[in-house]
Scaffold this active site. Structure first.
Site, mmCIF file in Angstrom:
data_model
loop_
_atom_site.group_PDB
_atom_site.id
_atom_site.type_symbol
_atom_site.label_atom_id
_atom_site.label_comp_id
_atom_site.label_asym_id
_atom_site.label_seq_id
_atom_site.Cartn_x
_atom_site.Cartn_y
_atom_site.Cartn_z
ATOM 1 N N SER A 143 0.845 -1.191 0.000
ATOM 2 C CA SER A 143 0.000 0.000 0.000
ATOM 3 C C SER A 143 0.881 1.241 0.000
ATOM 4 O O SER A 143 2.077 1.179 0.298
ATOM 5 C CB SER A 143 -0.902 0.007 1.237
ATOM 6 O OG SER A 143 -0.114 0.202 2.408
ATOM 7 N N ASP A 161 -0.386 -1.103 -4.703
ATOM 8 C CA ASP A 161 -1.842 -1.194 -4.647
ATOM 9 C C ASP A 161 -2.471 0.181 -4.403
ATOM 10 O O ASP A 161 -1.915 1.014 -3.681
ATOM 11 C CB ASP A 161 -2.233 -2.153 -3.509
ATOM 12 C CG ASP A 161 -3.676 -2.590 -3.564
ATOM 13 O OD1 ASP A 161 -4.244 -2.636 -4.670
ATOM 14 O OD2 ASP A 161 -4.239 -2.905 -2.494
ATOM 15 N N HIS A 162 -3.615 0.434 -5.012
ATOM 16 C CA HIS A 162 -4.453 1.620 -4.769
ATOM 17 C C HIS A 162 -3.660 2.898 -4.499
ATOM 18 O O HIS A 162 -3.665 3.430 -3.389
ATOM 19 C CB HIS A 162 -5.388 1.362 -3.577
ATOM 20 C CG HIS A 162 -6.552 0.496 -3.920
ATOM 21 N ND1 HIS A 162 -7.568 0.898 -4.761
ATOM 22 C CD2 HIS A 162 -6.842 -0.767 -3.546
ATOM 23 C CE1 HIS A 162 -8.444 -0.077 -4.883
ATOM 24 N NE2 HIS A 162 -8.025 -1.108 -4.171
ATOM 25 N N GLY A 169 -11.861 -4.301 3.722
ATOM 26 C CA GLY A 169 -12.101 -4.457 5.153
ATOM 27 C C GLY A 169 -12.941 -5.691 5.436
ATOM 28 O O GLY A 169 -13.080 -6.602 4.614
ATOM 29 N N HIS A 176 -11.109 -7.221 -5.917
ATOM 30 C CA HIS A 176 -10.707 -6.547 -4.689
ATOM 31 C C HIS A 176 -11.644 -6.947 -3.557
ATOM 32 O O HIS A 176 -12.749 -7.430 -3.790
ATOM 33 C CB HIS A 176 -10.748 -5.024 -4.880
ATOM 34 C CG HIS A 176 -9.660 -4.513 -5.764
ATOM 35 N ND1 HIS A 176 -9.086 -3.278 -5.615
ATOM 36 C CD2 HIS A 176 -9.014 -5.076 -6.807
ATOM 37 C CE1 HIS A 176 -8.151 -3.096 -6.515
ATOM 38 N NE2 HIS A 176 -8.098 -4.181 -7.267
ATOM 39 N N SER A 194 -10.944 -10.721 1.110
ATOM 40 C CA SER A 194 -11.017 -11.269 2.471
ATOM 41 C C SER A 194 -12.473 -11.347 2.924
ATOM 42 O O SER A 194 -13.169 -10.340 2.965
ATOM 43 C CB SER A 194 -10.230 -10.383 3.451
ATOM 44 O OG SER A 194 -8.876 -10.301 3.091
ATOM 45 N N THR A 215 -7.037 -7.668 4.376
ATOM 46 C CA THR A 215 -7.568 -7.766 5.737
ATOM 47 C C THR A 215 -7.268 -9.127 6.360
ATOM 48 O O THR A 215 -6.908 -9.217 7.541
ATOM 49 C CB THR A 215 -9.089 -7.514 5.737
ATOM 50 O OG1 THR A 215 -9.335 -6.194 5.224
ATOM 51 C CG2 THR A 215 -9.658 -7.604 7.132
#
Length: 283
Positions: free
Chosen positions: A47, A79-80, A177, A204, A207, A229
Site C-alpha cells: 500500500s 496497490d491503490h 475491510g 478486490h 477477504s 484484511t
C-alpha cells in the site's frame, strides 16, 4: 517477473493468483515461503501507507533479497495509489506493476491520467491495473465507506480500450475491510467485461468471501484476487495468541513469537492458493 506473465496464464486457465498486501519483512518473507511450499505464483502488494512508512528503497531491497533465486513466479505491485509522485517513485525503484487509483476523479480525467501512467510504466517495462469506480471501504487510510456509482459497461470498455491497461478492477458489490454482512455480488458484470474484452479481472475485497464466491468469480475471469484484511487479522491474532501464552508463562522470547506468527501466515497463503486453484501452478 512482469505482472502479465503471472495473470495472463491464470486468466487463460481460470485459476486465481493470490495478491497479498504485505506490510513488513516478516509478512513479505512468510507470504513468499507459503507460495514456494505450495508451488504457487503470488503477487506481493504494498500500500502507499507501507511504502511511506518503510521507504521505497528499503522495501525494494527487502524484496530483492527475499526473492533472489525464488522458485515460483512472483511480482511486486503497488496497490491503490492515487498519488502520481508515489507511482513514479515506485516504478523508478523497481516495482513491476501499479494500480493507479484515480477512481475519485471524473471518468474522463481518470482515463486521461491513466493513459499517462501506462505510458510511464511501459518505459520501465511495468504494467498497470486500472479502475473507474472506488471499491467501498477504507484500507490503509485510503478509500471511503460510501458506495460509489457503478459506471456503464460501455464506459468501462471505453476506459479499457483507451488506456491500454493490463488488468481491470470493476466494482461488483465487493468491499475492502471486514464485511458486515454477506456481500451480494454482481458476478455478471465480470462475465460481460471479459466476454467483451478478454482482459484479466482483479477481484478486490477478497477477504471474507466464501469459497463458492471465489470459485465462481475466478471461473468468470478474476485472475488476480486481492487479500489484505485476512493477512492483517492472521498476523495480529496469531501474535496476540502467542503473547497471551507468553504472559501466562512469564516467558518472553521474540524469535519464538516471530516463528509462531510466520507459521500461521504461511498456512494462510497455502490455504488461499488451494482455494484459488493456483497451488501447483508455479514454474
Amino acid at each position: 517477473m512482469p505482472l502479465k506473465d503471472i495473470v495472463d496464464p491464470a486468466f487463460s486457465a481460470r485459476y486465481g493468483v493470490p495478491a497479498i498486501n504485505v506490510f513488513n519483512d516478516l509478512t513479505m518473507e512468510a507470504v513468499l515461503a507459503g507460495a514456494v511450499e505450495c508451488n504457487s505464483p503470488v503477487i506481493l502488494q504494498t500500500s502507499v501507507k507501507t511504502v511511506r512508512s518503510i521507504g521505497s528503497r528499503v522495501l525494494f531491497e527487502m524484496w530483492e533479497s527475499l526473492t533472489r533465486g525464488i522458485e515460483v513466479p512472483v511480482t511486486l505491485h503497488l496497490d491503490h495509489c492515487p498519488d502520481r509522485d508515489v507511482v513514479t517513485e515506485c516504478l523508478k525503484a523497481g516495482w513491476n506493476s501499479v494500480l493507479f487509483d484515480a477512481s475519485e476523479l471524473p471518468v474522463e480525467e481518470n482515463q486521461r491520467q491513466t493513459i499517462e501512467v501506462v505510458r510511464e510504466a511501459r518505459s520501465y517495462g511495468a504494467q498497470v491495473e486500472g479502475e473507474i469506480e472506488a471499491i467501498t471501504g477504507v484500507e490503509d487510510d485510503h478509500g471511503s465507506d460510501e458506495v460509489s456509482k457503478q459506471q456503464s459497461l460501455e464506459t468501462a470498455l471505453t476506459f479499457i480500450d483507451a488506456t491500454g491497461i493490463d488488468v481491470f478492477a470493476p466494482s461488483i458489490g465487493n468491499a475492502h475491510g471486514t464485511y458486515k454482512a454477506a456481500p451480494v455480488l454482481d458476478v455478471n458484470r465480470v462475465t460481460e467485461i471479459v466476454q467483451a474484452r478478454s482482459i484479466p479481472i482483479a477481484l478486490h475485497g477478497g477477504s471474507g468471501l466464501s469459497p463458492e464466491q471465489f470459485q465462481d468469480l475466478i471461473a468468470r475471469g478474476c485472475a488476480k484476487v486481492n487479500i489484505s484484511t485476512a493477512l492483517k487479522e492472521t498476523f495480529m491474532q496469531s501474535s496476540l495468541t502467542f503473547l497471551k501464552q507468553a504472559e501466562q508463562n512469564n516467558k518472553w522470547d521474540p524469535p519464538s513469537l516471530f516463528k509462531h506468527t510466520r507459521g500461521d501466515v504461511i498456512d494462510m497463503v497455502k490455504e488461499l492458493a488451494e482455494q484459488f486453484g493456483s497451488a501447483g501452478k508455479g514454474r
